[in-house]
Scaffold this active site. Structure first.
Site, PDB file in Angstrom:
ATOM      1  N   TRP A 345       0.380   0.154  -2.420  1.00 33.55           N
ATOM      2  CA  TRP A 345      -0.755   0.738  -1.696  1.00 33.55           C
ATOM      3  C   TRP A 345      -0.807   0.238  -0.248  1.00 33.55           C
ATOM      4  O   TRP A 345      -1.713   0.590   0.497  1.00 33.55           O
ATOM      5  CB  TRP A 345      -2.067   0.376  -2.386  1.00 33.55           C
ATOM      6  N   ASP A 346       0.185  -0.572   0.153  1.00 33.31           N
ATOM      7  CA  ASP A 346       0.127  -1.218   1.461  1.00 33.31           C
ATOM      8  C   ASP A 346       0.053  -0.231   2.620  1.00 33.31           C
ATOM      9  O   ASP A 346      -0.320  -0.602   3.733  1.00 33.31           O
ATOM     10  CB  ASP A 346       1.327  -2.155   1.652  1.00 33.31           C
ATOM     11  N   GLU A 484      -5.141  -8.780  -8.401  1.00 29.57           N
ATOM     12  CA  GLU A 484      -4.249  -8.671  -9.569  1.00 29.57           C
ATOM     13  C   GLU A 484      -4.395  -9.833 -10.540  1.00 29.57           C
ATOM     14  O   GLU A 484      -3.804  -9.799 -11.613  1.00 29.57           O
ATOM     15  CB  GLU A 484      -2.800  -8.628  -9.108  1.00 29.57           C
ATOM     16  N   LYS A 604      -7.412 -13.226  -6.433  1.00 30.48           N
ATOM     17  CA  LYS A 604      -6.221 -13.413  -5.615  1.00 30.48           C
ATOM     18  C   LYS A 604      -6.483 -12.964  -4.177  1.00 30.48           C
ATOM     19  O   LYS A 604      -6.027 -13.576  -3.224  1.00 30.48           O
ATOM     20  CB  LYS A 604      -5.082 -12.565  -6.202  1.00 30.48           C
ATOM     21  N   GLN A 605      -7.203 -11.850  -4.038  1.00 30.46           N
ATOM     22  CA  GLN A 605      -7.378 -11.253  -2.711  1.00 30.46           C
ATOM     23  C   GLN A 605      -8.636 -10.411  -2.711  1.00 30.46           C
ATOM     24  O   GLN A 605      -9.258 -10.211  -3.747  1.00 30.46           O
ATOM     25  CB  GLN A 605      -6.168 -10.397  -2.376  1.00 30.46           C
TER      26      GLN A 605
HETATM   27  C1  BGC Z   1      -0.503  -7.880  -3.482  1.00 27.49           C
HETATM   28  C2  BGC Z   1      -0.620  -6.370  -3.486  1.00 27.49           C
HETATM   29  C3  BGC Z   1       0.412  -5.792  -2.558  1.00 27.49           C
HETATM   30  C4  BGC Z   1       1.790  -6.276  -2.922  1.00 27.49           C
HETATM   31  C5  BGC Z   1       2.856  -5.775  -1.990  1.00 27.49           C
HETATM   32  C6  BGC Z   1       0.920  -8.272  -3.808  1.00 27.49           C
HETATM   33  O1  BGC Z   1       1.041  -9.644  -3.716  1.00 27.49           O
HETATM   34  O2  BGC Z   1      -1.360  -8.432  -4.430  1.00 27.49           O
HETATM   35  O3  BGC Z   1      -1.915  -5.990  -3.078  1.00 27.49           O
HETATM   36  O4  BGC Z   1       0.383  -4.399  -2.634  1.00 27.49           O
HETATM   37  O5  BGC Z   1       1.801  -7.676  -2.884  1.00 27.49           O
HETATM   38  O6  BGC Z   1       2.612  -6.184  -0.687  1.00 27.49           O
END
Ligand code: BGC
Length: 789
Positions: A345-346, A484, A604-605
């Site tokens: 989704w970046d 995640e 995590k984020q």
């Molecule tokens: C993040 C995701 C991201 C992916 C690729 C993961 O560590 O949690 O949000 O899309 O990295 O950058």
């Protein structure tokens, strides 16, 4: 050479992979890591060359299971160029004393320079200077100039240049149990034009790669094919103090290139016809100059230098050449093998920036998604739902590429990977469709491919929502949100969570946009679409209902990340920090302890807070209003504080989103997070991950932080809206954008003043809104406005 540069001094094997990533050169079509040409792949070095969108799928045995993985393929290495005094061993910085080593990435002309002084075994020294480019104007060309100078006695130097097909995908230690041998049918040869070539193809996707190399020297060059290597050799006589130059020019074609007959012939002819190094550099630098003007960015100080590096890597991954390719946004650039070159989704952090500079590139990236709409509909169908479910990780054909298992390097255990339940990726695609349209006014796209995607994504959400009579609301169950870490309820036998707030609110937004679009479509096109997607008569009414009644959980006066979040335990953050220092990857720490992060209020984020990143406060409020949840400022502020203290920032995207939100809220703690986002890759804050590829989303996000975050720039409703917030550490800046057919619109903010200059053109005025003030700025005019306090 003058101009902005990124420099490294001294040879440090432990830093080499990081430098290789950050010194990658690319042109959107392909990229090559900044590895030293005399070194081969080993624990220190990982030379890698990747062509955008070229994947291959292999099956491996892991932890007693057969697993399939699709990788962005590491191409034959065009860099190799090694040297030795006649009769001695090949010199490398790992085997020979290096008395001086300097590496400089010259950003303006897109040129990598290295200077190394080797102490020679028989006394004296050899100075090696190399200049490298991956051509920005002709995306099939690359070149390496090498200058040798000796001090001491005359040296007879043997030089061997090669294209090496003995290459594997082995750049990420965690993936070493997986088969990384993608290249097969490697053949080499020489062409009449004094060049060598190598051709090969991938084992499953059957893409062929053809490389040809020409070595130019003031001495006879010999050619040979040796196993999987095409080799050229030359013997140079180096009297002391005299610099001898050697140029290697390389052409790359693949079987997917347009406008060629046979790719080998194309590569051989291209390298034969390529001009000398000086001319190549000139045309390359001229192409960069144009691109820099299109993306002009003026930010003073250290932040400005880092932003320029970020811009450089973004443009090397997604360049004007990308507009002609079938590629998505690879999360780690074309800079390494982490996440196997997959598309997540970046793009949510990348397209909003590109829309305002290279809209044709944004459009191509959206078309990558559109070409995979059928695959997404198929994936939804497999879940028993209508519409489109985009994969969490996407590669060649749009199927779900998320791995079944992932390795926790801390515990050594392979664990089930449920991140594929991040269905919210569909909302990111829809958001980008809408943003692209608003920034460009490209109605053809919105009513064409854009509408097809938007409607199918909306439909998936409507079909994913189930009515709960107890709540009197719709719910989306069994998903994973952007955080995640939480992929299941503690002790549950099935993965997935219910009512992830981010998922539900963005789903409601998508449904609302799809309805708006249906209303706005010209009738004949609406009919076409309705027929094409088989839209039932009652579907829009259901979309309306779902979009107004999706459940959003709350607890203690804050938005809950998901239903049940309130019941999770508090983590002893201080204790863990004390014990482990860096706890960004708290999930791995806890799993290695035999615990699980699923038990804790620990993210995590940014997850809920992503809503504040995507939507300006008035839009967010009206979204919540529409859902029947009044969202006052107190609730939002409390929500920000709640998650701020319960997030480990295990993704580089997290610092960016927090910095953005805190800056918009005019909070003094914003800068620490902005810094985290700025330093993520240059300081490798995620501990070793940058060496496996840059974090493209975070890099592009920092550019957008200046462009949209600090200025509050929105392209809503046909107007260019601004609502700047002060960030004392970044208080004066300027940039140019392309907006609704106006090129080079220059915005500058400094000392409470906003200046906007619209270059001359035949277009109408820009409708500029600064909070409540509306001004029309005509082409050729500059408006200067005092910022409201
Ligand atoms: C993040 C995701 C991201 C992916 C690729 C993961 O560590 O949690 O949000 O899309 O990295 O950058």
């Amino acid at each position: 050479m003058t101009g902005p540069a990124w420099e490294y001094d001294g040879y440090r094997p432990e830093e080499e992979r990081l430098r290789e990533s950050l010194c990658t050169l690319g042109n959107g079509y392909f990229a090559t890591r900044g590895a030293l040409p005399e070194c081969t792949a080993d624990a220190v070095h990982h030379p890698g060359t990747y062509a955008a969108g070229c994947y291959d799928r292999l099956t491996s045995d892991v932890a007693g299971r057969r697993v399939e993985n699709e990788d962005m393929v590491n191409l034959p290495n065009w860099l190799p160029l090694r040297f030795r005094p006649a009769g001695a061993h090949w010199l490398t910085p790992d085997t020979d004393p290096v008395t001086d080593h300097h590496q400089v990435l010259h950003l303006d002309p897109g040129l990598l320079e290295r200077r190394t002084r080797y102490a020679l075994p028989a006394g004296g020294s050899l100075h090696v200077r190399q200049l490298r480019l991956v051509h920005l104007h002709d995306p099939h060309l690359a070149a390496l100039r090498t200058e040798f100078t000796v001090e001491g006695d005359t040296v007879e130097l043997e030089v061997e240049s090669a294209i090496d097909g003995e290459v594997t995908n082995s750049g990420v230690a965690r993936y070493r149990d997986l088969d990384g041998r993608h290249l097969t049918h490697v053949h080499t040869g020489t062409a009449a034009s004094g060049t060598v070539w190598l051709r090969c193809r991938t084992r499953t996707s059957d893409i062929s790669f053809e490389l040809a190399a020409r070595l130019t020297a003031d001495a006879p060059v010999t050619h040979a094919g040796e196993g999987r290597r095409a080799v050229q050799r030359v013997r140079l006589r180096l009297p002391p103090g005299r610099t001898v130059t050697l140029d290697k020019t390389v052409a790359l074609h693949t079987s997917r290139d347009p406008a060629i007959g046979d790719p080998l012939r194309a590569a051989v002819d291209r390298v034969r016809d390529a001009p000398g190094f000086d001319e190549l550099l000139e045309t390359h630098a001229a192409a960069w100059d144009q691109l820099w003007r299109r993306t002009a960015l003026e930010v003073p100080g250290e932040a400005g230098s880092i932003l320029r590096l970020h811009l450089f890597h973004l443009l090397q991954t997604l360049s004007p050449h990308t507009a002609d390719l079938d590629v998505g946004v690879p999360a780690r650039g074309l800079h390494g093998e982490a996440y196997r070159g997959h598309v997540f989704w970046d793009e949510l952090f990348v397209l909003p920036y590109l829309n305002l500079h290279l809209p044709e590139v944004s459009r191509a990236l959206l078309r990558y998604r559109h070409r995979r709409l059928d695959a997404a509909c198929h994936a939804a169908h497999e879940l028993g739902r209508r519409g489109a479910r985009y994969p969490w990780q996407s590669g060649s054909d749009g199927r779900e590429e998320t791995q079944q298992l992932h390795l926790n390097p801390r515990s050594g255990r392979w664990l089930p990977d449920h991140s594929r339940l991040q269905h919210h990726v569909g909302s990111a695609v829809a958001y980008n469709v809408w943003q692209y349209w608003e920034a460009t006014g490209d109605l053809d796209f919105l009513h064409g491919e854009g509408a097809e995607m938007l409607l199918q994504i909306a439909r998936f959400w409507a079909d994913s929502a189930g009515y709960d009579p107890h709540l009197g609301r719709y719910r989306i169950r069994g998903v994973v949100g952007p955080d995640e870490y939480h992929d299941a309820y503690p002790g549950a036998s099935r993965p997935g969570l219910d009512d992830n707030a981010y998922t539900n609110v963005t789903a409601a937004w998508v449904l609302d946009r799809a309805l708006e679009l249906l209303r706005a479509l010209p009738e004949p096109r609406r009919r076409e679409l309705t027929e094409a997607v088989g839209l039932a008569e009652d579907e829009p009414a259901r979309w309306e209902e779902v979009s107004r009644t999706l459940h959003v959980p709350f607890h203690d006066g804050v938005i809950s990340q998901f239903e049940g979040y309130a019941g999770l335990a508090e983590l002893d953050w201080d204790g863990y920090r004390k014990r482990y220092g860096d706890i960004r990857r708290l999930d791995r720490i806890l799993e290695a302890e035999g615990d699980t992060v699923n038990r804790y209020k620990a993210s995590k984020q940014a997850d809920v807070l992503m809503l504040g990143y995507l939507f300006a406060p008035p839009e967010l409020r009206s979204l919540f209003d529409r859902l029947g949840y009044p969202l006052d400022e107190r609730t939002w502020t409390a929500t920000v504080d709640h998650y701020l203290h319960r997030t480990s920032h295990g993704s580089t995207l997290s610092g960016l989103v927090h910095g953005w939100i805190l800056a918009r809220a005019r909070r003094t703690d914003a800068w620490a997070f902005v810094q985290e986002a700025l330093r993520g890759d240059i300081a490798d804050l995620q501990g070793g991950t940058t060496g496996e590829g840059i974090h493209l989303g975070a890099m592009a996000g920092t550019l957008d932080l200046v462009q949209r975050g600090l200025t509050g720039l929105e392209t809503r409703g046909g107007a260019l809206r601004l609502d700047p917030v002060p960030l004392p550490e970044l208080s004066s800046y300027g940039f140019a954008i392309r907006y609704h057919g106006h090129w080079g619109v220059h915005l500058r903010l400094r000392s409470g003043l906003l200046e906007i200059a619209v270059p001359a053109s035949g277009r109408g005025p820009i409708d500029l809104r600064l909070r409540d003030l509306a001004v029309g700025v005509r082409p050729g005019e500059t408006a200067r406005l005092v910022l409201p306090e």
